[in-house]
Design a protein around this motif. Structure first.
Motif, PDB file in Angstrom:
ATOM      1  N   THR A   3      -1.462 -21.072   8.343  1.00  0.00           N
ATOM      2  CA  THR A   3      -2.760 -21.156   9.008  1.00  0.00           C
ATOM      3  C   THR A   3      -3.368 -19.762   9.105  1.00  0.00           C
ATOM      4  N   LEU A   4      -4.586 -19.695   9.602  1.00  0.00           N
ATOM      5  CA  LEU A   4      -5.211 -18.386   9.823  1.00  0.00           C
ATOM      6  C   LEU A   4      -4.423 -17.566  10.838  1.00  0.00           C
ATOM      7  N   ASP A   5      -3.856 -18.231  11.852  1.00  0.00           N
ATOM      8  CA  ASP A   5      -3.002 -17.519  12.812  1.00  0.00           C
ATOM      9  C   ASP A   5      -1.778 -16.941  12.111  1.00  0.00           C
ATOM     10  N   GLY A   6      -1.229 -17.701  11.161  1.00  0.00           N
ATOM     11  CA  GLY A   6      -0.088 -17.215  10.394  1.00  0.00           C
ATOM     12  C   GLY A   6      -0.442 -16.011   9.549  1.00  0.00           C
ATOM     13  N   VAL A   7      -1.610 -16.058   8.912  1.00  0.00           N
ATOM     14  CA  VAL A   7      -2.071 -14.918   8.113  1.00  0.00           C
ATOM     15  C   VAL A   7      -2.198 -13.685   9.007  1.00  0.00           C
ATOM     16  N   GLU A   8      -2.750 -13.866  10.203  1.00  0.00           N
ATOM     17  CA  GLU A   8      -2.890 -12.736  11.129  1.00  0.00           C
ATOM     18  C   GLU A   8      -1.522 -12.197  11.542  1.00  0.00           C
ATOM     19  N   TYR A   9      -0.582 -13.086  11.817  1.00  0.00           N
ATOM     20  CA  TYR A   9       0.775 -12.666  12.188  1.00  0.00           C
ATOM     21  C   TYR A   9       1.381 -11.785  11.094  1.00  0.00           C
ATOM     22  N   TYR A  10       1.319 -12.252   9.835  1.00  0.00           N
ATOM     23  CA  TYR A  10       1.905 -11.492   8.732  1.00  0.00           C
ATOM     24  C   TYR A  10       1.117 -10.213   8.447  1.00  0.00           C
ATOM     25  N   SER A  11      -0.190 -10.227   8.657  1.00  0.00           N
ATOM     26  CA  SER A  11      -0.976  -9.012   8.425  1.00  0.00           C
ATOM     27  C   SER A  11      -0.580  -7.918   9.414  1.00  0.00           C
ATOM     28  N   ASN A  12      -0.179  -8.297  10.616  1.00  0.00           N
ATOM     29  CA  ASN A  12       0.281  -7.307  11.590  1.00  0.00           C
ATOM     30  C   ASN A  12       1.562  -6.624  11.116  1.00  0.00           C
ATOM     31  N   ILE A  13       2.409  -7.350  10.413  1.00  0.00           N
ATOM     32  CA  ILE A  13       3.624  -6.751   9.845  1.00  0.00           C
ATOM     33  C   ILE A  13       3.238  -5.727   8.786  1.00  0.00           C
ATOM     34  N   ALA A  14       2.292  -6.104   7.921  1.00  0.00           N
ATOM     35  CA  ALA A  14       1.817  -5.167   6.886  1.00  0.00           C
ATOM     36  C   ALA A  14       1.170  -3.945   7.529  1.00  0.00           C
ATOM     37  N   ARG A  15       0.351  -4.166   8.537  1.00  0.00           N
ATOM     38  CA  ARG A  15      -0.327  -3.076   9.227  1.00  0.00           C
ATOM     39  C   ARG A  15       0.679  -2.118   9.850  1.00  0.00           C
ATOM     40  N   GLY A  16       1.825  -2.647  10.242  1.00  0.00           N
ATOM     41  CA  GLY A  16       2.867  -1.822  10.863  1.00  0.00           C
ATOM     42  C   GLY A  16       3.607  -0.931   9.886  1.00  0.00           C
ATOM     43  N   GLY A  17       3.339  -1.064   8.584  1.00  0.00           N
ATOM     44  CA  GLY A  17       3.934  -0.151   7.611  1.00  0.00           C
ATOM     45  C   GLY A  17       5.027  -0.746   6.742  1.00  0.00           C
ATOM     46  N   ALA A  18       5.198  -2.057   6.774  1.00  0.00           N
ATOM     47  CA  ALA A  18       6.220  -2.674   5.924  1.00  0.00           C
ATOM     48  C   ALA A  18       5.853  -2.494   4.450  1.00  0.00           C
ATOM     49  N   ALA A  19       6.871  -2.273   3.612  1.00  0.00           N
ATOM     50  CA  ALA A  19       6.636  -2.110   2.172  1.00  0.00           C
ATOM     51  C   ALA A  19       6.318  -3.462   1.520  1.00  0.00           C
ATOM     52  N   ALA A  20       6.948  -4.511   2.015  1.00  0.00           N
ATOM     53  CA  ALA A  20       6.704  -5.867   1.510  1.00  0.00           C
ATOM     54  C   ALA A  20       6.712  -6.814   2.703  1.00  0.00           C
ATOM     55  N   VAL A  21       5.866  -7.813   2.645  1.00  0.00           N
ATOM     56  CA  VAL A  21       5.792  -8.797   3.720  1.00  0.00           C
ATOM     57  C   VAL A  21       6.095 -10.155   3.107  1.00  0.00           C
ATOM     58  N   ASN A  22       7.187 -10.749   3.582  1.00  0.00           N
ATOM     59  CA  ASN A  22       7.681 -11.991   3.009  1.00  0.00           C
ATOM     60  C   ASN A  22       7.251 -13.197   3.829  1.00  0.00           C
ATOM     61  N   LEU A  23       6.534 -14.097   3.173  1.00  0.00           N
ATOM     62  CA  LEU A  23       6.142 -15.353   3.807  1.00  0.00           C
ATOM     63  C   LEU A  23       7.368 -16.236   3.909  1.00  0.00           C
ATOM     64  N   TRP A  24       7.527 -16.866   5.021  1.00  0.00           N
ATOM     65  CA  TRP A  24       8.676 -17.699   5.357  1.00  0.00           C
ATOM     66  C   TRP A  24       9.010 -18.690   4.252  1.00  0.00           C
ATOM     67  N   GLU A  25      10.218 -19.167   4.251  1.00  0.00           N
ATOM     68  CA  GLU A  25      10.729 -20.087   3.232  1.00  0.00           C
ATOM     69  C   GLU A  25       9.819 -21.294   3.005  1.00  0.00           C
ATOM     70  N   CYS A  26       9.495 -21.529   1.753  1.00  0.00           N
ATOM     71  CA  CYS A  26       8.673 -22.663   1.351  1.00  0.00           C
ATOM     72  C   CYS A  26       9.404 -23.437   0.266  1.00  0.00           C
TER      73      CYS A  26
END
Length: 185
Positions: A3-26
Motif C-alpha cells: 500500500t502507499l503506507d507500505g511504500v512510505e515505511y520502506y522509503s524511510n529505510i532508504a532515507r536512513g541510509g540503507a544500501a538496499a531496501v528489501n520488500l517483504w517476502e512475496c
C-alpha cells in the motif's frame, strides 16, 4: 499487499541510509502461499505501486529489492483454497495433504519465478532475492528428507529425473534459474 503506507515505511529505510531496501517476502503464485495476505505479482494494478516503490527507494540512492518465494508443500490450503504441492506426495507435519509435483507443475512454477523477475525488472527493481530457506519449495527439492520420489517409496508418477540424488535434485533449481535468466538477461 503493498500500500502507499507500505511504500512510505520502506522509503524511510532508504532515507536512513540503507544500501538496499528489501520488500517483504512475496510468493510467485497463489498456490505457493504459506501465509496471508499474499502479494500478487501478476496484475497490472500492482505495477504503479511497484514503480513508485522503486522510484522512491532510488531517490535515496538505495537499491530496490524484493524477496520472492514459493512455500511448496508448506503452503496453506486455507490461504490458497487447494492442496499444496511439492517434490513428493505426503502428509505434512500440520496434517495437510501435499500432492507430488508433475513435470508440468515444475515448469509452471519455473515460469512463475521468471514472470516475477520480468515484473521486477519492468518496475525498476535492482535485486530479486530468492527465498530458498525455511524448507520452502527450492529447499525441498534439495533435501533428501523431502524429495523421496523414486527412492524406494511409492510414486504415482513415472520416473522424471527429479529424484533424490544430489545431481537430480538440483535439476529443478537449475531449471528455474535458466527460465529466469532467459527472460531477463
Amino acid at each position: 499487499i503493498l500500500t502507499l503506507d507500505g511504500v512510505e515505511y520502506y522509503s524511510n529505510i532508504a532515507r536512513g541510509g540503507a544500501a538496499a531496501v528489501n520488500l517483504w517476502e512475496c510468493v510467485v503464485e497463489a498456490r505457493g502461499a504459506g501465509h496471508g495476505p499474499v502479494f500478487n505479482f501478476f496484475t497490472n494494478e500492482t505495477m504503479p505501486t511497484l514503480n513508485m516503490y522503486s522510484d522512491i527507494v532510488h531517490s535515496y540512492r538505495a537499491l530496490a529489492s524484493m524477496e520472492v518465494s514459493h512455500c511448496g508443500q508448506y503452503a496453506l490450503p486455507e490461504v490458497m483454497g487447494m492442496d499444496p504441492y511439492g517434490p513428493s506426495e505426503k502428509i505434512t507435519h500440520n496434517g495437510n495433504h501435499c500432492c507430488e509435483m508433475t513435470e508440468d507443475d515444475m515448469e509452471n512454477v519455473a515460469n512463475h519465478f521468471a514472470q516475477a523477475a520480468q515484473m521486477l525488472k519492468r518496475t525498476g527493481f535492482d535485486i530479486m532475492m530468492i527465498h530458498g530457506g525455511h524448507s520452502w519449495l527450492l529447499a525441498q527439492f534439495l533435501s533428501p528428507k523431502e524429495i523421496w520420489r523414486f527412492a524406494g517409496k511409492q510414486s504415482s508418477l513415472p520416473y522424471d529425473g527429479f529424484g533424490p540424488c544430489k545431481r537430480e535434485s538440483w535439476r529443478f533449481f537449475n531449471h528455474r534459474i535458466s527460465h529466469q535468466h532467459l527472460r531477463t538477461g
